[in-house]
Design a protein around this motif. Structure first.
Motif, PDB file in Angstrom:
ATOM      1  N   ASP A   1       9.787   4.384   6.053  1.00 28.72           N
ATOM      2  CA  ASP A   1       9.508   2.812   5.957  1.00 28.72           C
ATOM      3  C   ASP A   1       8.613   2.265   4.765  1.00 28.72           C
ATOM      4  O   ASP A   1       8.187   3.125   4.022  1.00 28.72           O
ATOM      5  CB  ASP A   1       8.790   2.699   7.341  1.00 28.72           C
ATOM      6  CG  ASP A   1       7.239   3.306   7.481  1.00 28.72           C
ATOM      7  OD1 ASP A   1       6.643   3.462   6.179  1.00 28.72           O
ATOM      8  OD2 ASP A   1       7.013   3.834   8.403  1.00 28.72           O
ATOM      9  N   HIS A   2       8.709   1.065   4.789  1.00 24.26           N
ATOM     10  CA  HIS A   2       8.081   0.301   3.614  1.00 24.26           C
ATOM     11  C   HIS A   2       6.493   0.802   3.380  1.00 24.26           C
ATOM     12  O   HIS A   2       6.193   1.091   2.309  1.00 24.26           O
ATOM     13  CB  HIS A   2       8.208  -1.092   3.851  1.00 24.26           C
ATOM     14  CG  HIS A   2       7.347  -1.862   2.764  1.00 24.26           C
ATOM     15  ND1 HIS A   2       7.871  -2.282   1.701  1.00 24.26           N
ATOM     16  CD2 HIS A   2       6.113  -2.585   2.793  1.00 24.26           C
ATOM     17  CE1 HIS A   2       6.972  -2.792   0.840  1.00 24.26           C
ATOM     18  NE2 HIS A   2       5.876  -3.075   1.478  1.00 24.26           N
ATOM     19  N   ASP A   3       5.855   0.781   4.481  1.00 26.79           N
ATOM     20  CA  ASP A   3       4.293   1.148   4.190  1.00 26.79           C
ATOM     21  C   ASP A   3       4.235   2.420   3.548  1.00 26.79           C
ATOM     22  O   ASP A   3       3.380   2.764   3.031  1.00 26.79           O
ATOM     23  CB  ASP A   3       3.699   1.196   5.473  1.00 26.79           C
ATOM     24  CG  ASP A   3       3.349  -0.231   6.183  1.00 26.79           C
ATOM     25  OD1 ASP A   3       3.750  -1.232   5.221  1.00 26.79           O
ATOM     26  OD2 ASP A   3       3.011  -0.436   7.355  1.00 26.79           O
ATOM     27  N   LEU A   4       5.004   3.537   4.199  1.00 31.33           N
ATOM     28  CA  LEU A   4       5.044   5.166   3.411  1.00 31.33           C
ATOM     29  C   LEU A   4       5.163   4.768   2.181  1.00 31.33           C
ATOM     30  O   LEU A   4       4.848   5.564   1.370  1.00 31.33           O
ATOM     31  CB  LEU A   4       5.774   5.996   4.384  1.00 31.33           C
ATOM     32  CG  LEU A   4       5.734   7.523   3.941  1.00 31.33           C
ATOM     33  CD1 LEU A   4       4.109   7.848   3.675  1.00 31.33           C
ATOM     34  CD2 LEU A   4       6.544   8.337   4.933  1.00 31.33           C
ATOM     35  N   ALA A   5       6.474   3.916   1.842  1.00 34.05           N
ATOM     36  CA  ALA A   5       6.826   4.016   0.454  1.00 34.05           C
ATOM     37  C   ALA A   5       5.758   3.640  -0.340  1.00 34.05           C
ATOM     38  O   ALA A   5       5.732   3.947  -1.683  1.00 34.05           O
ATOM     39  CB  ALA A   5       8.054   3.255   0.511  1.00 34.05           C
ATOM     40  N   MET A   6       5.167   2.460   0.160  1.00 30.48           N
ATOM     41  CA  MET A   6       4.041   1.847  -0.779  1.00 30.48           C
ATOM     42  C   MET A   6       2.915   2.908  -1.202  1.00 30.48           C
ATOM     43  O   MET A   6       2.261   2.932  -2.119  1.00 30.48           O
ATOM     44  CB  MET A   6       3.690   0.702  -0.023  1.00 30.48           C
ATOM     45  CG  MET A   6       4.689  -0.545  -0.182  1.00 30.48           C
ATOM     46  SD  MET A   6       4.783  -1.089  -1.844  1.00 30.48           S
ATOM     47  CE  MET A   6       3.235  -1.899  -2.143  1.00 30.48           C
ATOM     48  N   GLU A   7       2.623   3.756   0.056  1.00 30.95           N
ATOM     49  CA  GLU A   7       1.584   4.622  -0.286  1.00 30.95           C
ATOM     50  C   GLU A   7       2.005   5.751  -1.034  1.00 30.95           C
ATOM     51  O   GLU A   7       1.389   6.233  -2.212  1.00 30.95           O
ATOM     52  CB  GLU A   7       1.430   5.210   1.260  1.00 30.95           C
ATOM     53  CG  GLU A   7       0.369   6.387   1.067  1.00 30.95           C
ATOM     54  CD  GLU A   7      -1.118   5.823   0.841  1.00 30.95           C
ATOM     55  OE1 GLU A   7      -2.016   6.693   0.351  1.00 30.95           O
ATOM     56  OE2 GLU A   7      -1.342   4.668   0.675  1.00 30.95           O
ATOM     57  N   MET A   8       3.211   5.944  -1.130  1.00 22.55           N
ATOM     58  CA  MET A   8       3.714   7.279  -2.038  1.00 22.55           C
ATOM     59  C   MET A   8       3.729   6.647  -3.297  1.00 22.55           C
ATOM     60  O   MET A   8       3.319   7.447  -4.527  1.00 22.55           O
ATOM     61  CB  MET A   8       5.186   7.464  -1.779  1.00 22.55           C
ATOM     62  CG  MET A   8       5.582   8.360  -0.504  1.00 22.55           C
ATOM     63  SD  MET A   8       7.138   8.711  -0.460  1.00 22.55           S
ATOM     64  CE  MET A   8       7.497  10.060   0.817  1.00 22.55           C
TER      65      MET A   8
ATOM     66  N   GLY B   1      13.679  -3.082   6.050  1.00 21.01           N
ATOM     67  CA  GLY B   1      12.384  -2.410   5.828  1.00 21.01           C
ATOM     68  C   GLY B   1      12.282  -0.849   5.663  1.00 21.01           C
ATOM     69  O   GLY B   1      11.155  -0.211   5.792  1.00 21.01           O
ATOM     70  N   ARG B   2      13.427  -0.465   5.342  1.00 20.26           N
ATOM     71  CA  ARG B   2      13.564   1.138   4.825  1.00 20.26           C
ATOM     72  C   ARG B   2      13.680   1.238   3.541  1.00 20.26           C
ATOM     73  O   ARG B   2      14.392   0.413   2.855  1.00 20.26           O
ATOM     74  CB  ARG B   2      14.646   1.661   5.866  1.00 20.26           C
ATOM     75  CG  ARG B   2      14.802   1.453   7.279  1.00 20.26           C
ATOM     76  CD  ARG B   2      13.405   2.255   7.779  1.00 20.26           C
ATOM     77  NE  ARG B   2      13.328   3.822   7.826  1.00 20.26           N
ATOM     78  CZ  ARG B   2      12.634   4.428   8.381  1.00 20.26           C
ATOM     79  NH1 ARG B   2      11.292   4.020   8.871  1.00 20.26           N
ATOM     80  NH2 ARG B   2      12.941   5.817   8.311  1.00 20.26           N
ATOM     81  N   VAL B   3      13.241   2.368   2.986  1.00 22.47           N
ATOM     82  CA  VAL B   3      13.501   2.812   1.416  1.00 22.47           C
ATOM     83  C   VAL B   3      13.955   4.301   1.643  1.00 22.47           C
ATOM     84  O   VAL B   3      13.466   5.129   2.192  1.00 22.47           O
ATOM     85  CB  VAL B   3      12.046   2.736   0.925  1.00 22.47           C
ATOM     86  CG1 VAL B   3      12.205   3.305  -0.734  1.00 22.47           C
ATOM     87  CG2 VAL B   3      11.551   1.125   0.812  1.00 22.47           C
ATOM     88  N   VAL B   4      14.785   4.651   0.693  1.00 20.95           N
ATOM     89  CA  VAL B   4      15.391   6.005   0.435  1.00 20.95           C
ATOM     90  C   VAL B   4      14.832   6.452  -0.595  1.00 20.95           C
ATOM     91  O   VAL B   4      15.001   5.747  -1.931  1.00 20.95           O
ATOM     92  CB  VAL B   4      17.021   6.032   0.342  1.00 20.95           C
ATOM     93  CG1 VAL B   4      17.523   7.489   0.155  1.00 20.95           C
ATOM     94  CG2 VAL B   4      17.536   5.372   1.752  1.00 20.95           C
ATOM     95  N   VAL B   5      14.152   7.682  -0.673  1.00 27.30           N
ATOM     96  CA  VAL B   5      13.777   8.152  -1.854  1.00 27.30           C
ATOM     97  C   VAL B   5      14.565   9.758  -1.751  1.00 27.30           C
ATOM     98  O   VAL B   5      14.738  10.281  -0.938  1.00 27.30           O
ATOM     99  CB  VAL B   5      12.208   8.460  -1.673  1.00 27.30           C
ATOM    100  CG1 VAL B   5      11.526   7.031  -1.631  1.00 27.30           C
ATOM    101  CG2 VAL B   5      11.659   9.320  -0.297  1.00 27.30           C
ATOM    102  N   TYR B   6      14.337  10.170  -3.038  1.00 34.11           N
ATOM    103  CA  TYR B   6      14.939  11.614  -3.293  1.00 34.11           C
ATOM    104  C   TYR B   6      13.732  12.596  -3.853  1.00 34.11           C
ATOM    105  O   TYR B   6      12.948  11.962  -4.678  1.00 34.11           O
ATOM    106  CB  TYR B   6      16.189  11.690  -4.116  1.00 34.11           C
ATOM    107  CG  TYR B   6      17.299  11.282  -3.394  1.00 34.11           C
ATOM    108  CD1 TYR B   6      18.245  12.163  -2.831  1.00 34.11           C
ATOM    109  CD2 TYR B   6      17.646   9.901  -3.236  1.00 34.11           C
ATOM    110  CE1 TYR B   6      19.588  11.665  -2.204  1.00 34.11           C
ATOM    111  CE2 TYR B   6      18.820   9.722  -2.476  1.00 34.11           C
ATOM    112  CZ  TYR B   6      19.691  10.390  -2.212  1.00 34.11           C
ATOM    113  OH  TYR B   6      20.754  10.054  -1.426  1.00 34.11           O
ATOM    114  N   ARG B   7      13.936  13.628  -3.511  1.00 37.19           N
ATOM    115  CA  ARG B   7      12.976  14.815  -4.041  1.00 37.19           C
ATOM    116  C   ARG B   7      13.696  15.906  -5.172  1.00 37.19           C
ATOM    117  O   ARG B   7      14.911  16.386  -4.401  1.00 37.19           O
ATOM    118  CB  ARG B   7      12.002  15.380  -3.269  1.00 37.19           C
ATOM    119  CG  ARG B   7      11.015  16.382  -3.937  1.00 37.19           C
ATOM    120  CD  ARG B   7       9.794  16.804  -3.092  1.00 37.19           C
ATOM    121  NE  ARG B   7      10.317  17.424  -2.003  1.00 37.19           N
ATOM    122  CZ  ARG B   7       9.425  18.086  -0.878  1.00 37.19           C
ATOM    123  NH1 ARG B   7       8.137  17.633  -1.041  1.00 37.19           N
ATOM    124  NH2 ARG B   7       9.977  18.439   0.176  1.00 37.19           N
TER     125      ARG B   7
END
Length: 330
Positions: free
Chosen positions: A210-217, A237-243
């Motif tokens: 979610d947006h809040d976790l992405a902002m924290e990351m 309100g969602r964000v896709v991230v990769y590692r």
């Protein structure tokens, strides 16, 4: 002392601030914190799956079409490949779900579907080639982060959507110098970082947050923090991230299955795009690569390298992000 230090010792006293060993020290608190958040959220999402439900995955391809009974939100295309053969696991770089949705090999399947496994020798490689180009841009960001010391004030900005016809994959950065002109040796050092990532066989891990976790990351990244509201607004309100290894970035994806699919690779150019302020500037780093197993003679690959040195015409990072965000996620 690394090979760069041995050959060009004066380089270390200049603005480049390259790392002092062949391996980046990942003790940087922000990188560790971002990875902790990623791992914890990954674990929470797996726990939320709850009672295991079954789905039918109809595999279409060689040696024959077959239906697998798999676990909803747990089983991945790679798991399906494991039921076929080691060869399928080794060569499958991307999946195609229901005939038209490009899908990461390690992304869980949520429902009944048809499944095709794509490799780089398929009749129409456009989809898998785009994923490869996008993955190269992602890996270039990881290589840059590995290569520069913190004193260089490197910040990853974004990477445009893949355009194979442009002749180069791209990663845009901000650097704490307005006068950087990399030497051939320095570009070779970045190319070597890309190859190191390939040899480690890191898988691309996808996570939707979610947006809040992405902002924290990404709270310690000025540019990612500025981009995230627009990205999440376009995705409910969602964000896709990769590692990849310990490198985490934002991208809609999909990516290839693993870094090992990167074969011959050259980081060809770093173009200054614009000044950011009185100390920093935007740079576009470019490269060209072939998937593992593809072989070109020196002259032919040299032609590709020469083309990849020309400034990639993709939209530049200093332009308004509202117009850029769809490319950041592409």
């Amino acid at each position: 002392m690394s090979i760069i230090q041995k050959i060009r010792p004066s380089l270390w006293n200049k603005m480049m601030k390259w790392k002092k060993s062949s391996e980046r020290n990942f003790s940087n608190a922000s990188i560790e914190r971002r990875n902790t958040l990623f791992t914890e959220e990954q674990g929470r999402q797996r726990e939320r799956v709850g009672r295991i439900e079954k789905i039918e995955v109809r595999y279409l391809g060689l040696p024959q079409d077959v239906t697998f009974v798999m676990n909803r939100d747990i089983s991945t295309p790679y798991n399906c490949a494991q039921h076929l053969s080691g060869g399928h696991c080794k060569r499958s770089a991307l999946a195609l779900v229901d005939g038209n949705v490009a899908w990461d090999m390690h992304r869980p399947l949520p429902d009944n579907c048809t499944l095709q496994l794509l490799h780089f020798m398929v009749a129409d490689p456009h989809v898998v080639n785009k994923a490869f180009w996008r993955s190269c841009s992602f890996m270039l960001g990881a290589a840059l982060q590995n290569a520069f010391k913190e004193e260089a004030d490197l910040q990853l900005h974004s990477f445009p959507g893949p355009n194979i016809k442009s002749g180069s994959f791209v990663h845009d950065i901000v650097l704490g110098s307005k006068t950087w002109e990399p030497t051939k040796f320095e570009l070779r050092a970045l190319s070597a970082e890309m190859i190191k990532l390939a040899t480690k066989d890191f898988k691309f891990e996808r996570l939707e947050v979610d947006h809040d976790l992405a902002m924290e990351m990404f709270k310690d990244s000025q540019y990612k923090s500025e981009q995230l509201p627009s990205i999440s607004n376009q995705n409910q309100g969602r964000v896709v991230v990769y590692r990849l290894g310990k490198h985490i970035d934002i991208s809609r994806g999909p990516m290839i299955a693993s870094s090992r699919f990167l074969g011959k690779c050259t980081v060809t150019a770093a173009h200054k795009l614009a000044d950011e302020d009185d100390k920093k500037a935007f740079y576009r780093i470019q490269g060209v690569a072939l998937p593992t197993g593809f072989v070109l003679n020196h002259v032919t690959f040299g032609t590709l390298e020469e083309r990849a040195r020309k400034l990639n015409p993709a939209r530049q990072p200093n332009e308004p992000f509202e117009e850029l965000s769809h490319m950041q996620m592409a």
